[in-house]
Write a protein that holds these residues in place. Structure first.
Motif, PDB file in Angstrom:
ATOM      1  N   GLY A 136      37.205  27.044  24.007  1.00 30.37           N
ATOM      2  CA  GLY A 136      38.485  27.081  23.308  1.00 30.37           C
ATOM      3  C   GLY A 136      39.497  26.147  23.949  1.00 30.37           C
ATOM      4  O   GLY A 136      40.196  25.400  23.259  1.00 30.37           O
ATOM      5  N   ILE A 137      39.549  26.156  25.280  1.00 34.03           N
ATOM      6  CA  ILE A 137      40.482  25.288  26.005  1.00 34.03           C
ATOM      7  C   ILE A 137      40.138  23.819  25.747  1.00 34.03           C
ATOM      8  O   ILE A 137      40.999  23.005  25.417  1.00 34.03           O
ATOM      9  CB  ILE A 137      40.459  25.602  27.518  1.00 34.03           C
ATOM     10  CG1 ILE A 137      41.023  27.005  27.772  1.00 34.03           C
ATOM     11  CG2 ILE A 137      41.225  24.544  28.314  1.00 34.03           C
ATOM     12  CD1 ILE A 137      40.801  27.523  29.187  1.00 34.03           C
ATOM     13  N   ALA A 171      33.012  30.838  26.006  1.00 38.54           N
ATOM     14  CA  ALA A 171      33.800  30.762  24.773  1.00 38.54           C
ATOM     15  C   ALA A 171      35.262  30.435  25.079  1.00 38.54           C
ATOM     16  O   ALA A 171      35.918  29.725  24.313  1.00 38.54           O
ATOM     17  CB  ALA A 171      33.702  32.072  23.995  1.00 38.54           C
ATOM     18  N   VAL A 172      35.742  30.911  26.221  1.00 37.81           N
ATOM     19  CA  VAL A 172      37.110  30.587  26.646  1.00 37.81           C
ATOM     20  C   VAL A 172      37.179  29.115  27.051  1.00 37.81           C
ATOM     21  O   VAL A 172      38.076  28.382  26.626  1.00 37.81           O
ATOM     22  CB  VAL A 172      37.545  31.493  27.814  1.00 37.81           C
ATOM     23  CG1 VAL A 172      38.870  31.029  28.395  1.00 37.81           C
ATOM     24  CG2 VAL A 172      37.646  32.946  27.355  1.00 37.81           C
ATOM     25  N   GLU A 217      42.476  21.177  23.783  1.00 38.37           N
ATOM     26  CA  GLU A 217      42.998  20.059  24.573  1.00 38.37           C
ATOM     27  C   GLU A 217      42.538  18.710  24.023  1.00 38.37           C
ATOM     28  O   GLU A 217      43.307  17.762  23.973  1.00 38.37           O
ATOM     29  CB  GLU A 217      42.534  20.204  26.017  1.00 38.37           C
ATOM     30  CG  GLU A 217      43.410  21.111  26.837  1.00 38.37           C
ATOM     31  CD  GLU A 217      44.684  20.408  27.261  1.00 38.37           C
ATOM     32  OE1 GLU A 217      44.645  19.195  27.537  1.00 38.37           O
ATOM     33  OE2 GLU A 217      45.724  21.074  27.291  1.00 38.37           O
ATOM     34  N   TYR A 242      45.903  28.331  30.279  1.00 37.00           N
ATOM     35  CA  TYR A 242      45.646  26.978  30.795  1.00 37.00           C
ATOM     36  C   TYR A 242      46.837  26.061  30.532  1.00 37.00           C
ATOM     37  O   TYR A 242      47.317  25.366  31.431  1.00 37.00           O
ATOM     38  CB  TYR A 242      44.390  26.391  30.151  1.00 37.00           C
ATOM     39  CG  TYR A 242      44.087  24.982  30.618  1.00 37.00           C
ATOM     40  CD1 TYR A 242      43.502  24.753  31.855  1.00 37.00           C
ATOM     41  CD2 TYR A 242      44.430  23.889  29.837  1.00 37.00           C
ATOM     42  CE1 TYR A 242      43.244  23.468  32.299  1.00 37.00           C
ATOM     43  CE2 TYR A 242      44.174  22.601  30.267  1.00 37.00           C
ATOM     44  CZ  TYR A 242      43.586  22.388  31.501  1.00 37.00           C
ATOM     45  OH  TYR A 242      43.349  21.117  31.937  1.00 37.00           O
ATOM     46  N   GLU A 243      47.331  26.089  29.290  1.00 35.39           N
ATOM     47  CA  GLU A 243      48.413  25.183  28.889  1.00 35.39           C
ATOM     48  C   GLU A 243      49.709  25.478  29.639  1.00 35.39           C
ATOM     49  O   GLU A 243      50.411  24.565  30.058  1.00 35.39           O
ATOM     50  CB  GLU A 243      48.659  25.338  27.391  1.00 35.39           C
ATOM     51  CG  GLU A 243      47.749  24.490  26.541  1.00 35.39           C
ATOM     52  CD  GLU A 243      48.207  23.039  26.540  1.00 35.39           C
ATOM     53  OE1 GLU A 243      49.415  22.780  26.539  1.00 35.39           O
ATOM     54  OE2 GLU A 243      47.323  22.172  26.542  1.00 35.39           O
ATOM     55  N   ALA A 300      40.814  36.521  23.253  1.00 39.71           N
ATOM     56  CA  ALA A 300      40.471  36.038  24.598  1.00 39.71           C
ATOM     57  C   ALA A 300      40.489  34.506  24.643  1.00 39.71           C
ATOM     58  O   ALA A 300      40.869  33.908  25.656  1.00 39.71           O
ATOM     59  CB  ALA A 300      39.102  36.557  25.020  1.00 39.71           C
ATOM     60  N   VAL A 301      40.122  33.876  23.532  1.00 40.20           N
ATOM     61  CA  VAL A 301      40.178  32.410  23.443  1.00 40.20           C
ATOM     62  C   VAL A 301      41.638  31.956  23.406  1.00 40.20           C
ATOM     63  O   VAL A 301      42.042  31.050  24.147  1.00 40.20           O
ATOM     64  CB  VAL A 301      39.426  31.906  22.195  1.00 40.20           C
ATOM     65  CG1 VAL A 301      39.655  30.414  21.980  1.00 40.20           C
ATOM     66  CG2 VAL A 301      37.935  32.202  22.319  1.00 40.20           C
ATOM     67  N   SER A 345      35.642  30.838  37.548  1.00 38.60           N
ATOM     68  CA  SER A 345      34.652  31.282  36.586  1.00 38.60           C
ATOM     69  C   SER A 345      35.333  31.558  35.257  1.00 38.60           C
ATOM     70  O   SER A 345      36.288  32.327  35.189  1.00 38.60           O
ATOM     71  CB  SER A 345      33.990  32.567  37.092  1.00 38.60           C
ATOM     72  OG  SER A 345      33.350  33.244  36.028  1.00 38.60           O
ATOM     73  N   LEU A 346      34.889  30.868  34.213  1.00 38.80           N
ATOM     74  CA  LEU A 346      35.418  31.107  32.870  1.00 38.80           C
ATOM     75  C   LEU A 346      34.273  31.479  31.949  1.00 38.80           C
ATOM     76  O   LEU A 346      33.171  30.932  32.059  1.00 38.80           O
ATOM     77  CB  LEU A 346      36.098  29.855  32.320  1.00 38.80           C
ATOM     78  CG  LEU A 346      37.450  29.441  32.882  1.00 38.80           C
ATOM     79  CD1 LEU A 346      37.877  28.124  32.242  1.00 38.80           C
ATOM     80  CD2 LEU A 346      38.500  30.518  32.648  1.00 38.80           C
ATOM     81  N   LYS A 361      42.916  17.441  32.490  1.00 38.02           N
ATOM     82  CA  LYS A 361      44.252  16.834  32.261  1.00 38.02           C
ATOM     83  C   LYS A 361      44.201  15.309  32.365  1.00 38.02           C
ATOM     84  O   LYS A 361      45.032  14.624  31.779  1.00 38.02           O
ATOM     85  CB  LYS A 361      45.262  17.374  33.286  1.00 38.02           C
ATOM     86  CG  LYS A 361      45.517  18.866  33.191  1.00 38.02           C
ATOM     87  CD  LYS A 361      46.622  19.212  32.207  1.00 38.02           C
ATOM     88  CE  LYS A 361      46.972  20.687  32.306  1.00 38.02           C
ATOM     89  NZ  LYS A 361      47.491  21.232  31.030  1.00 38.02           N
ATOM     90  N   THR A 364      39.817  35.367  33.099  1.00 33.95           N
ATOM     91  CA  THR A 364      40.519  34.091  32.929  1.00 33.95           C
ATOM     92  C   THR A 364      41.807  34.066  33.751  1.00 33.95           C
ATOM     93  O   THR A 364      42.126  33.070  34.400  1.00 33.95           O
ATOM     94  CB  THR A 364      40.827  33.867  31.436  1.00 33.95           C
ATOM     95  OG1 THR A 364      39.624  33.999  30.672  1.00 33.95           O
ATOM     96  CG2 THR A 364      41.417  32.483  31.207  1.00 33.95           C
ATOM     97  N   GLY A 383      43.064  32.220  26.789  1.00 34.53           N
ATOM     98  CA  GLY A 383      42.589  31.165  27.678  1.00 34.53           C
ATOM     99  C   GLY A 383      43.353  29.867  27.463  1.00 34.53           C
ATOM    100  O   GLY A 383      43.763  29.210  28.420  1.00 34.53           O
ATOM    101  N   ILE A 384      43.567  29.516  26.194  1.00 33.89           N
ATOM    102  CA  ILE A 384      44.295  28.287  25.868  1.00 33.89           C
ATOM    103  C   ILE A 384      45.735  28.386  26.388  1.00 33.89           C
ATOM    104  O   ILE A 384      46.243  27.473  27.043  1.00 33.89           O
ATOM    105  CB  ILE A 384      44.278  28.037  24.345  1.00 33.89           C
ATOM    106  CG1 ILE A 384      42.859  27.698  23.883  1.00 33.89           C
ATOM    107  CG2 ILE A 384      45.257  26.927  23.961  1.00 33.89           C
ATOM    108  CD1 ILE A 384      42.677  27.701  22.374  1.00 33.89           C
TER     109      ILE A 384
END
Lengths: 244, 244
Positions: free
Chosen positions: A233-234, A229-230, A238, B237-238, B229-230, A225-226, A185, B118, B233-234
């Motif tokens: 993606g984040i 691929a996740v 972002e 998180y968001e 799953a991606v 733990s992620l 962030k 996640t 995750g986004i």
């Protein structure tokens, strides 16, 4: 349209070797199985020969009609495909290097395929893999990309050299790590960047972390733990998709 | 420590049935294989019997020493585990409903496991699955959670009823969809929310989309396709991890 009845046919045997990485590397070819992947490969002009047990499938030539068991011989066990295409590997060079995804030793084919698919969805310019990264033309990788593999340059490179050349060119190199890193962030959003994700077990190599312009971590509480691929993606979301 | 030499032993045969969903549902038990998962299950007190071909492994009692082929009989083909634990399924109710992940028919075990992992990493309060979602105790799901499955309430429910009850309780229900939706960057951040992800092929069911308080889409250009799953995750998180 040609017919080949025997799986013992010399060309069928040659093409079946493309199920092996060694032969894919030697010939610069690979096998795409199933209608969706074949259509995606056709869009990019990668298909050299189409092999099918359905005479009516596809306008494409050269097309070879074979028995079902021959299609199975040319495809991975899991897939129930009726058609397989012999394709040439795309050796494209990225037109731009504003948004680059770098993978340092990702080992799981599903993770690699999903990361490529995500990079395409967010219009990244290229995916650059270390030499240790799992084979791009592994059938699980291709399936996981959902065909998006054919729509983005994916290269292999020595990452130390490659990231150094990006930095010389003014690209901000961002390494992901769990410790000693800026929370995502709070990360400044550079115009041009390359983000490095690491191996599932070991993360980004120490030397790449040290050479990076900045280290970033995804803020987590709890299990810490992620899946890679996740995490990718984040980060790709972002840091920003590229405008049309 | 007890020894069982024969795979034909009645209890071994009973436990082996837990490789089948029907038996897991009937007994409320499941098998965890490999040291990492077993240790995670032990932390939560879920292990009832430990079965191992290594006498020195684990202090746990009851422990049963068996030949290697018996461990293989009790584990999924892919795993080279030396130990398997018979565990009871955790029927925990979420303490809070401030951050809920809802899954409407996710079919891929790896996707379900990764989404649970996640949700734990971002300290969500629970994962709620539709009845059509893939079996939680499928060995691929358990492996993909990396053991995090044991650290979060995961429920099955009729999602129409469940989301209605959340809304009555003041929780904002957010459905993900590709069309007719607010871009994620513009979505207000509610204090309490439940986010619904859909089936890999069909997305979130129409009725759930219509009943939701808001529909959101992840801004994409290009290939317009993200692995569920991606996407999860986004969104997780968001929308925000929960503070400690």
């Amino acid at each position: 349209m040609e017919r080949i009845e025997s799986s013992a046919n010399a060309r069928i045997k040659e093409w079946a070797k493309l199920l092996q990485k060694k032969e894919r590397d030697r010939t610069g070819r690979f096998l795409a199985e199933g209608d969706h992947l074949i259509q995606e490969a056709m869009k990019e002009g990668l298909v050299e020969v189409l092999i099918s047990d359905h005479a009516e499938d596809y306008e494409f030539e050269p097309k070879i009609l074979v028995p079902e068991h021959t299609v199975r011989k040319l495809s991975s066990s899991v897939s129930g495909a009726h058609s397989v295409a012999v394709c040439r590997q795309k050796q494209s060079v990225p037109e731009k290097t504003d948004r680059i995804l770098i993978l340092d030793g990702v080992q799981d084919p599903g993770n690699l395929g999903t990361l490529i698919r995500t990079a395409v969805s967010f219009r990244y310019d290229a995916v650059v893999c270390s030499m240790e990264t799992v084979d791009l033309y592994n059938d699980k990788v291709i399936r996981s990309t959902q065909g998006s593999l054919f729509h983005i340059p994916v290269l292999r490179a020595d990452l130390a050299e490659y990231t150094a050349s990006l930095q010389k060119d003014g690209v901000c190199v961002i390494a992901t790590t769990l410790e000693d890193a800026v929370p995502l962030k709070e990360l400044p959003r550079p115009d041009r960047f390359a983000v490095i994700l690491g191996n599932e077990g070991n993360g980004v190599g120490r030397h790449l972390q040290d050479a990076a312009d900045v280290r970033v971590r995804i803020e987590m509480s709890g299990f810490e733990s992620l899946n890679v691929a996740v995490a990718g993606g984040i980060l790709m979301y972002e840091l920003g998709a590229k405008a049309e």
